[in-house]
Structures are given as C-alpha cells and as structure tokens.
Design an enzyme around this catalytic site. Structure first.
Site, mmCIF file in Angstrom:
data_model
loop_
_atom_site.group_PDB
_atom_site.id
_atom_site.type_symbol
_atom_site.label_atom_id
_atom_site.label_comp_id
_atom_site.label_asym_id
_atom_site.label_seq_id
_atom_site.Cartn_x
_atom_site.Cartn_y
_atom_site.Cartn_z
ATOM 1 N N HIS A 23 122.363 -96.762 121.364
ATOM 2 C CA HIS A 23 123.036 -95.558 120.889
ATOM 3 C C HIS A 23 123.804 -94.982 122.081
ATOM 4 O O HIS A 23 123.421 -95.184 123.235
ATOM 5 C CB HIS A 23 122.045 -94.490 120.430
ATOM 6 C CG HIS A 23 121.153 -94.887 119.300
ATOM 7 N ND1 HIS A 23 119.998 -95.610 119.486
ATOM 8 C CD2 HIS A 23 121.234 -94.628 117.969
ATOM 9 C CE1 HIS A 23 119.398 -95.782 118.319
ATOM 10 N NE2 HIS A 23 120.125 -95.200 117.379
ATOM 11 N N ASP A 65 121.697 -93.069 124.484
ATOM 12 C CA ASP A 65 120.683 -93.873 125.176
ATOM 13 C C ASP A 65 121.174 -94.227 126.573
ATOM 14 O O ASP A 65 120.392 -94.265 127.524
ATOM 15 C CB ASP A 65 120.414 -95.193 124.447
ATOM 16 C CG ASP A 65 119.837 -95.028 123.072
ATOM 17 O OD1 ASP A 65 119.256 -93.966 122.793
ATOM 18 O OD2 ASP A 65 119.961 -95.977 122.266
#
EC number: 5.3.1.5
Length: 440
Positions: A101, A104
């Site tokens: 993501h 992340d």
C-alpha cells in the site's frame, strides 16, 4: 549497511529429508512442473504491510514487536530503513515479487503535498532496490481506509471532498505502480460498506463506487498502465457489510457499471471464509465468471469471525485451489501474495522466515499434487461424463436457444420422458482426491 537478518545467508531448497527450519523442503524454484519452472507457476510475493508495518498491536494490547524502523525518528529516514530490511528479506527468501500500500512504504505526512512528495522520494528508493535485487512489484494499492477521514468510506463517503482525497491517493499509487513496473493494481473496499442502514443511502453509495471505479479505469488507460486492475472481495470487517462481499457480488457490480471487461479479482482465502465460502469455491467462481486475476494466499480460522491472516498450511485445501488455477491456464499477471502475518507471540525476527517458508512449501506441494491431478485427468473425465447429456442433440438445441420453454414441454410429453437420477459419486471422488494427496 549492516544486515538485519545477519544470521541467515539465503533460504535454499534442501529437500523433504532436511530438518533445517530455514530451508525449503518442497519449494524448488527450478523444478519443472508440467513443463514450467515452479517459480513461474507460483509467482510468490511477500507483502509489505503485515511483514514490516504491523507492530504486533491488537484490540487488547500495544505493539509487541521490536522493529528498529518502528521506533521514534524522522519519518522518511525510518521508511528508507524499512525498505532496506524489506528488500534484504525478499532477497534472502527468494521471492520474485512484493506488494505494498502507498502508506506502507512512505510516510503519509500532514497534507496532500507532503504525501505526494514523500511518496515520490520513496518510489525512487524502491526503484533502486528493485534494480539492485531483481525483485519485482506484483501489485501496488492505496490505503484508503486507515486514516480517520475514511471512517465512512472513501468512494462511498457522504463527503465528496473525502472522495476527492481518495482519488488523489489512487492516482498517485497507480502512477507509482506503473513507474515501478507493477503487474497489477489492486482496489480493496476497506470501509466501502455500512455500519447501519439508518444513515445509509444504498443507491447513492453504489453509484459513487461505480463512478469511482470507472474513473480508475479511465486513468489506467490515460497513463498507459498495461497491468491488470483487481478488486479484492471481502464481506465485512471493518464495516458490518461491505459492497464487494464475494466474487459473485463483485461480478454483478462490475456488470452494472460496464466494467466486467476491465477489472478482475484478487481472491483472498480468509475473505472467502468470512463470506461463508471455501477458498476453492471463490477461486472456481472467479474462474467461471472470467474474472480470475490473482490470489492473496493465507488462511482464516473457521471458529473465529474475523480476519486472522494466518499463513497457509493446508496442502489439502490448496491442492484443489491450484488444480483450478492450473486448469484455467495458470497465472498471467497475478501470483500468490502472502497476505499473512506472524502471531503476536512470535516475536523473534526469524519467525517472519518460518511463516513464509512453511507457506511456500505448502503451496509448492499443493502445486505438485494439482499437477498429478491434471496429468491423470480422472476428475475432468468424471465431470465430462456427468454432463455428457448436454452434448446430445436435445442438450445442444437448448443451449443454442433453438427451443423455447413451450417447445421443451411439448418434447417431454411427446417422448414420454422419465429421467432417472444418476449418482454424483461424491464419496468416490473424495477418495480419489485423497489418493492424489496421500498415495505416492
């Protein structure tokens, strides 16, 4: 830079007789299965979020892990340290792909400007890591569910400004995925659902979600991204009811908005469990609907009603999954991403390897069993026999639209039809599958 996993060179294949817990016992990347290297069949990926972002916190306790990049410090410096460790892990584990993501890999920042600038810097870092390691990006996505602004969803939010912020994240994450050579872009509903119908306009939210997905497709073509767009179904959690409930539900949604030729599915095992389905069912359904794209390989707990995201360890379950995938021609742009995390009590850093090694061995053994099932052909033969009547003149006339309902009623009466049920032989077929699983 000093290695984080300094007690391990690389995980290597040592065969089933090895007792080394940091070796593969069934996954041999170069082993040929049905004429193709095992690595090319399985297309393993490790995920950034569970592996490097989760700190061991749960609803009842604070973080339990001691990860250096999760300590207080300058956000971008910590993100770069996390990337160092992540690519060390990918390299030592021999996974050809990874997934992320946006937040992340990059600090979200306090504004859209900070978010975009931080992400741009980290994309350059990731590009360098990919070049250095040879590890590729299986898919990227945007986290449009964690920040409090998404409490009522992203695309389905009652506030168009939240919708617009989510659009910015998706644009940025998709362009990053494109720049990094990602093979897919994933859209997971997150909070695209409702807690109560008392404050929800279902038609309005469905229209918003449909338009958002249409814009995602438009942007994909605008920037020339050649990868596959994927929706990941999930029935609930964090919301009570999510609009991408399961494979069949998503198919209906895509058909409604004319997107069934543009978007495929990323099927997760644990999400199938939450929807009351088997993993096998969701994979087979996606294939039957022409929507199969990729897999998040993990497992849930049938006794628990939430997403436990454990590593897959059932060869029996996954052999049937791999059988369906092989029958359908295998992966194209997709792969097996381990959307799985170590347990909160697994605090040793090498537990990350144990979890992934076991999962990779499980899927490798499942692949080999599935290949035996394909080569033997007995299951396919039994199914063909069961439906053979549809190859008759009557069956073909029905399927080709050459007979109406009234025509069939007339035919049945004129031919005095009195069909007799034929056994489905389920028990025999279950024994046959056990033969493939357990008889050498």
């Amino acid at each position: 830079m000093q290695a984080y996993f300094d007690q391990l060179d690389r995980v290597r294949y040592e065969g089933s007789k090895s007792s080394n817990p940091l070796a593969f016992h069934h996954y041999n990347p170069d082993e040929l299965v049905l004429g193709k290297r095992m690595e090319e069949h399985l297309r393993f990926a490790a995920c950034y979020w569970h592996t490097f972002c989760w700190n061991g916190a749960d609803m009842f306790g604070v973080g339990a892990f001691n990860r250096p990049w999760q300590q207080p410090g300058e956000a971008l410096a910590l993100a770069k340290r996390k990337a160092d460790v992540a690519f060390e892990f990918f390299h030592k584990l021999h996974v050809p792909f990874y997934c992320f993501h946006d937040v992340d890999v990059s600090p979200e920042g306090a504004s859209l400007k900070e978010y975009i600038n931080n992400f741009a810097q980290m994309v350059d870092v990731l590009a360098g890591k990919q070049e250095e390691s040879g590890v590729k990006l299986l898919w990227g996505t945007a986290n449009c569910f964690t920040n409090p602004r998404y409490g009522a969803g992203a695309a389905t939010n009652p506030d168009p400004e939240v919708f617009s912020w989510a659009a910015t994240q998706v644009v940025t994450a998709m362009e990053a995925t494109h720049k990094l050579g990602g093979e897919n872009y994933v859209l997971w509903g997150g909070r695209e659902g409702y807690e109560t119908l008392l404050n929800t306009d279902l038609r309005q939210e469905r229209e918003q979600l449909g338009r958002f997905m249409q814009m995602v497709v438009e942007h994909k073509h605008k920037i020339g991204f050649q990868g596959t767009l994927l929706i990941e179904p999930k029935p609930q959690e964090p919301t009570k009811h999510q609009y991408d409930y399961d494979a069949a539900t998503v198919y209906g949604f895509l058909k409604q908005f004319g997107l069934e030729k543009e978007i495929k599915l990323n099927i997760e095992a644990n999400h199938a469990t939450l929807a009351g389905h088997s993993f096998h069912h969701e994979i087979a359904t996606a294939i039957a609907l022409g929507l199969f794209g990729s897999v998040d390989a993990n497992r849930g707990d049938a006794q628990l009603g939430w997403d436990t995201d454990q590593f897959p360890n059932s060869v029996e379950e996954n052999a049937l999954v791999m059988y369906e995938i092989l029958k359908a021609g295998g992966f194209t742009t997709g792969g097996l991403n381990f959307d799985a995390k170590v347990r909160r009590q697994s605090t040793d850093k090498y537990d990350l390897f144990y979890g992934h090694i076991g999962a990779m061995d499980t899927m490798a053994l499942a692949l080999k069993i599935a290949a035996r099932m394909i080569e033997d052909g007995e299951l396919d033969k039994r199914i063909a026999q069961r439906y053979s009547g549809w190859n008759s003149e009557l069956g073909q006339q029905i399927l080709k639209g050459q007979m109406s309902l009234a025509d069939l009623a007339k035919y049945a009466q004129e031919h005095n039809l009195s069909p007799v049920h034929q056994s489905g032989r389920q028990e025999q077929l279950e024994n046959l599958v056990n033969h493939y699983l357990f008889d050498k």
